[in-house]
Design a protein around this motif. Structure first.
Motif, PDB file in Angstrom:
ATOM      1  N   VAL A   1       0.977  -1.153  -0.122  1.00 49.47           N
ATOM      2  CA  VAL A   1      -0.279  -0.057  -0.116  1.00 49.47           C
ATOM      3  C   VAL A   1       1.166   0.821  -0.634  1.00 49.47           C
ATOM      4  O   VAL A   1       1.989   1.204   0.135  1.00 49.47           O
TER       5      VAL A   1
ATOM      6  N   TYR B   1      -0.751   0.083  -8.125  1.00 51.56           N
ATOM      7  CA  TYR B   1      -1.025  -0.203  -6.286  1.00 51.56           C
ATOM      8  C   TYR B   1      -2.378   0.077  -6.447  1.00 51.56           C
ATOM      9  O   TYR B   1      -3.058   0.479  -7.341  1.00 51.56           O
TER      10      TYR B   1
ATOM     11  N   ALA C   1      -5.741   2.045  -1.066  1.00 50.99           N
ATOM     12  CA  ALA C   1      -6.027   1.050   0.669  1.00 50.99           C
ATOM     13  C   ALA C   1      -7.207   0.388   1.006  1.00 50.99           C
ATOM     14  O   ALA C   1      -6.632  -0.143   2.402  1.00 50.99           O
TER      15      ALA C   1
ATOM     16  N   ARG D   1      -9.072  -2.713  -1.586  1.00 55.98           N
ATOM     17  CA  ARG D   1      -8.266  -3.122  -2.743  1.00 55.98           C
ATOM     18  C   ARG D   1      -8.844  -3.151  -3.389  1.00 55.98           C
ATOM     19  O   ARG D   1      -8.396  -4.603  -4.146  1.00 55.98           O
TER      20      ARG D   1
END
Length: 361
Positions: free
Chosen positions: A194, A230, A233, A236
């Motif tokens: 993350v 990425y 957070a 997801r």
């Protein structure tokens, strides 16, 4: 690697003290570029080390102890007409100010930032330290082109307890820089790491943010990929950034999508430039959430953007063992068009109708 710790002789340093910024230009030890190129390995290392050391600055400080610092990255680009120009320094100045404000530091004046960037490049160039234009770069749309990298950064004053920096230094150095991504490698993988959490520092170009970037990028390289991507957070499932760059997806519907800005995504200057160029071409450009599933299923092209990356195509993205290949593994038509337009403006091959370039030479 694109970057080399080969700092040019002229640097800029300022410190906030007694309620104001006090700074000036420093000339570190040097010979002529030709003489330096002829040095042996040991002598060259000694010279470079002398440029990168500042013995009058505190080693124990809020940056070295706690990572409390921010930085910028911009380029002075050799021009086709023989000149040298910096790309959109006003935008970097504004972001640097926002970053410092976000870290509760006294803000460095934006006009001083621009002038110091121009002057460090100009003064180094007058000593012969700068990159000259090479027409061979046009053959691969400047993907292998060199430039002068400008790195402004903060450094905390001396301190050992966890605290804010109220009297920070601002430094500006120049180094040569080459292509960021290695030729022939354009696959990406979704990392399980993350980068940033909500209500954190993801929107700031904070030094501490790049620890995770270095770790995630290293894992991707070891696994045989060029880049990592990425996810958010919290859920997801939504794409946010590449390791140190923004990301775009050109969908089958004709929509160009990049993740919307928030407090977990860095507002890239190249990102903003690409959005403007794409809209000028009549494209539908959306800044919105895009899930990993939508990207894998609906994207026909993908590229990452940044000062170092420019507009670099990704030909595939792997997630949980599943691989999506974009444009049959080739550079997409839109990606190439965006890249060529951006690079053409930056290197003076195309007219700068938006006045994005600040001339140095």
């Amino acid at each position: 690697m694109a970057f080399a710790l080969n700092t040019y002789p002229i640097t800029y340093r300022s410190q906030f003290s007694e309620g104001k910024w006090k700074g000036g230009y420093l000339e570190k030890p040097h010979k002529t570029p030709e003489e330096e190129a002829a040095l042996g390995v040991e002598d060259r290392a000694k010279l470079e080390n002398s440029r990168n050391c500042y013995d009058d600055m505190p080693l124990v400080n809020y940056t070295s102890q706690y990572g409390l610092a921010c930085f910028e990255g911009l380029k002075a680009l050799p021009q086709k007409n023989g000149g040298l120009a910096i790309f959109r320094p006003d935008q970097n100045a504004a972001r640097f100010a926002r970053s410092m404000e976000g870290l509760c530091m006294p803000v460095f004046p934006q006009e001083t930032f621009i002038e110091a960037c121009v002057q460090t490049v100009k003064r180094n160039a007058q000593l012969g330290f700068y990159t000259r234009y090479n027409s061979d770069w046009e053959k691969d749309s400047y993907m292998s082109a060199d430039s002068v990298y400008i790195r402004p950064f903060t450094m905390g004053e001396g301190g050992i307890g966890v605290n804010l920096s109220s009297e920070p230094y601002v430094m500006i150095i120049n180094t040569p820089v080459s292509a960021y991504f290695k030729e022939g490698r354009s696959d990406a993988i979704v990392t399980n790491k993350v980068r940033a959490n909500p209500n954190g520092t993801g929107w700031i170009k904070a030094c501490s943010n790049y620890v995770i970037s270095a770790l995630a990028k290293s894992e991707a390289l070891k696994a045989g990929y060029m880049e990592c991507v990425y996810l958010d957070a919290v859920e997801r499932k939504y794409i946010e950034e590449g390791s140190s760059c923004n990301i775009f997806f050109y969908l089958k519907s004709g929509e160009l999508v990049t993740p919307e800005l928030g407090d977990t995504i860095l507002p890239g200057i190249t990102r903003a430039s690409i959005i403007e160029l794409a809209r000028d071409k009549g494209l539908k450009v959306s800044e919105r959430k895009i899930s990993i599933d939508e990207a894998m299923e609906e994207a026909k092209e993908c590229f990452v953007s940044g000062t170092a990356a420019g507009a670099t195509p990704l030909t595939s993205l792997t997630y949980n063992g599943k691989k999506a290949v974009f444009n049959n593994g080739n550079v997409g038509e839109l990606t190439a068009e965006i890249r060529d337009t951006l690079k053409g403006i930056q290197y003076g091959k195309l007219p700068d109708t938006k006045n994005w370039l600040v001339q140095v030479l």
